[in-house]
Scaffold this motif. Structure first.
Motif, PDB file in Angstrom:
ATOM      1  N   PHE A   1       5.196 -51.498  15.879  1.00  0.00           N
ATOM      2  CA  PHE A   1       6.016 -51.934  14.755  1.00  0.00           C
ATOM      3  C   PHE A   1       6.088 -50.788  13.757  1.00  0.00           C
ATOM      4  CE2 PHE A   1       4.612 -56.229  16.199  1.00  0.00           C
ATOM      5  CZ  PHE A   1       5.878 -56.739  16.461  1.00  0.00           C
ATOM      6  N   ARG A   2       7.300 -50.534  13.278  1.00  0.00           N
ATOM      7  CA  ARG A   2       7.520 -49.483  12.282  1.00  0.00           C
ATOM      8  C   ARG A   2       8.097 -50.103  11.023  1.00  0.00           C
ATOM      9  NH1 ARG A   2      10.678 -45.097  16.067  1.00  0.00           N
ATOM     10  NH2 ARG A   2       8.937 -44.646  17.484  1.00  0.00           N
ATOM     11  N   ASN A   3       7.891 -49.433   9.904  1.00  0.00           N
ATOM     12  CA  ASN A   3       8.488 -49.899   8.655  1.00  0.00           C
ATOM     13  C   ASN A   3      10.001 -49.928   8.792  1.00  0.00           C
ATOM     14  OD1 ASN A   3       6.039 -50.198   7.341  1.00  0.00           O
ATOM     15  ND2 ASN A   3       6.054 -48.100   6.581  1.00  0.00           N
ATOM     16  N   ASN A   4      10.589 -50.962   8.213  1.00  0.00           N
ATOM     17  CA  ASN A   4      12.039 -51.121   8.214  1.00  0.00           C
ATOM     18  C   ASN A   4      12.548 -50.794   6.815  1.00  0.00           C
ATOM     19  OD1 ASN A   4      14.683 -51.980   8.246  1.00  0.00           O
ATOM     20  ND2 ASN A   4      14.253 -53.916   9.268  1.00  0.00           N
ATOM     21  N   PRO A   5      13.259 -49.694   6.656  1.00  0.00           N
ATOM     22  CA  PRO A   5      13.733 -49.324   5.323  1.00  0.00           C
ATOM     23  C   PRO A   5      14.737 -50.321   4.743  1.00  0.00           C
ATOM     24  CG  PRO A   5      14.675 -47.880   6.987  1.00  0.00           C
ATOM     25  CD  PRO A   5      13.664 -48.744   7.680  1.00  0.00           C
ATOM     26  N   ASP A   6      15.358 -51.119   5.608  1.00  0.00           N
ATOM     27  CA  ASP A   6      16.355 -52.089   5.151  1.00  0.00           C
ATOM     28  C   ASP A   6      15.769 -53.458   4.819  1.00  0.00           C
ATOM     29  OD1 ASP A   6      18.408 -50.219   5.452  1.00  0.00           O
ATOM     30  OD2 ASP A   6      18.663 -50.745   7.566  1.00  0.00           O
ATOM     31  N   HIS A   7      14.552 -53.720   5.296  1.00  0.00           N
ATOM     32  CA  HIS A   7      13.980 -55.055   5.088  1.00  0.00           C
ATOM     33  C   HIS A   7      12.455 -54.944   5.181  1.00  0.00           C
ATOM     34  CE1 HIS A   7      13.270 -59.354   5.512  1.00  0.00           C
ATOM     35  NE2 HIS A   7      14.533 -59.549   5.194  1.00  0.00           N
ATOM     36  N   ARG A   8      11.814 -55.000   4.052  1.00  0.00           N
ATOM     37  CA  ARG A   8      10.370 -54.762   3.972  1.00  0.00           C
ATOM     38  C   ARG A   8       9.547 -55.717   4.839  1.00  0.00           C
ATOM     39  NH1 ARG A   8       6.832 -56.720   0.202  1.00  0.00           N
ATOM     40  NH2 ARG A   8       8.570 -57.565  -0.954  1.00  0.00           N
ATOM     41  N   THR A   9       9.976 -56.977   4.982  1.00  0.00           N
ATOM     42  CA  THR A   9       9.168 -57.961   5.704  1.00  0.00           C
ATOM     43  C   THR A   9       9.597 -58.143   7.162  1.00  0.00           C
ATOM     44  OG1 THR A   9      10.589 -59.775   4.968  1.00  0.00           O
ATOM     45  CG2 THR A   9       8.666 -59.224   3.577  1.00  0.00           C
TER      46      THR A   9
END
Length: 152
Positions: free
Chosen positions: A79-87
């Motif tokens: 899982f990677r951070n999603n710059p468009d949706h934090r959760t």
């Protein structure tokens, strides 16, 4: 016309079952399931949130979340951070996941060659075109039916 379409629907379901069984056998040879293979394939081009991957696969988000968690646990995805949706993190394949997907895909290419032996390529293209048209028309019919239900 309606009777021929009903028979085609039955044939498509039968073909889908046979292809699913073949897919399970191919994936099993690499220690995977067809469902895991499909999810790895969907996120192989670009990392996706689980919900979007589920929509692309046409299945429930909860089932895809379970598979995603398994792939992450097995080191095949992360899982990677999603710059468009934090959760809503992005699911991406790891190097091990890419290698597993490549191995299954290579087996599938050989199987497709054997399965399609003797079937002219233009016949396959024609069948695909008809199925794509029927899919669009079915989706249009379903959308219209949903609209009628909402208006009722």
């Amino acid at each position: 016309m309606a009777e021929e379409l009903a028979l085609l629907v039955a044939d498509v379901y039968e073909a889908a079952g046979a292809l699913r069984r073949a897919g399970e056998a191919l994936a099993r040879e690499e220690g995977q399931t067809q469902a895991r293979w499909q999810l790895m394939s969907v996120v192989s081009e670009e990392p996706l949130p689980v919900a979007r991957a589920a929509r692309r696969l046409g299945v429930a988000r909860q089932g895809v979340q379970r598979l995603a968690n398994e792939l992450v646990h097995d080191g095949l995805a992360e899982f990677r951070n999603n710059p468009d949706h934090r959760t809503s993190p992005l699911l991406a394949l790891t190097g091990a996941g890419q290698r597993a997907l490549s191995a299954i895909t290579a087996r599938a290419a050989a199987a497709h060659q054997a399965i399609g032996e003797g079937v002219p390529e233009n016949d396959l293209a024609a069948v695909r075109a008809v199925l794509q048209r029927l899919t669009r028309q079915t989706d249009d019919w379903t959308d219209a039916a949903s609209t009628r239900e909402e208006d009722a």
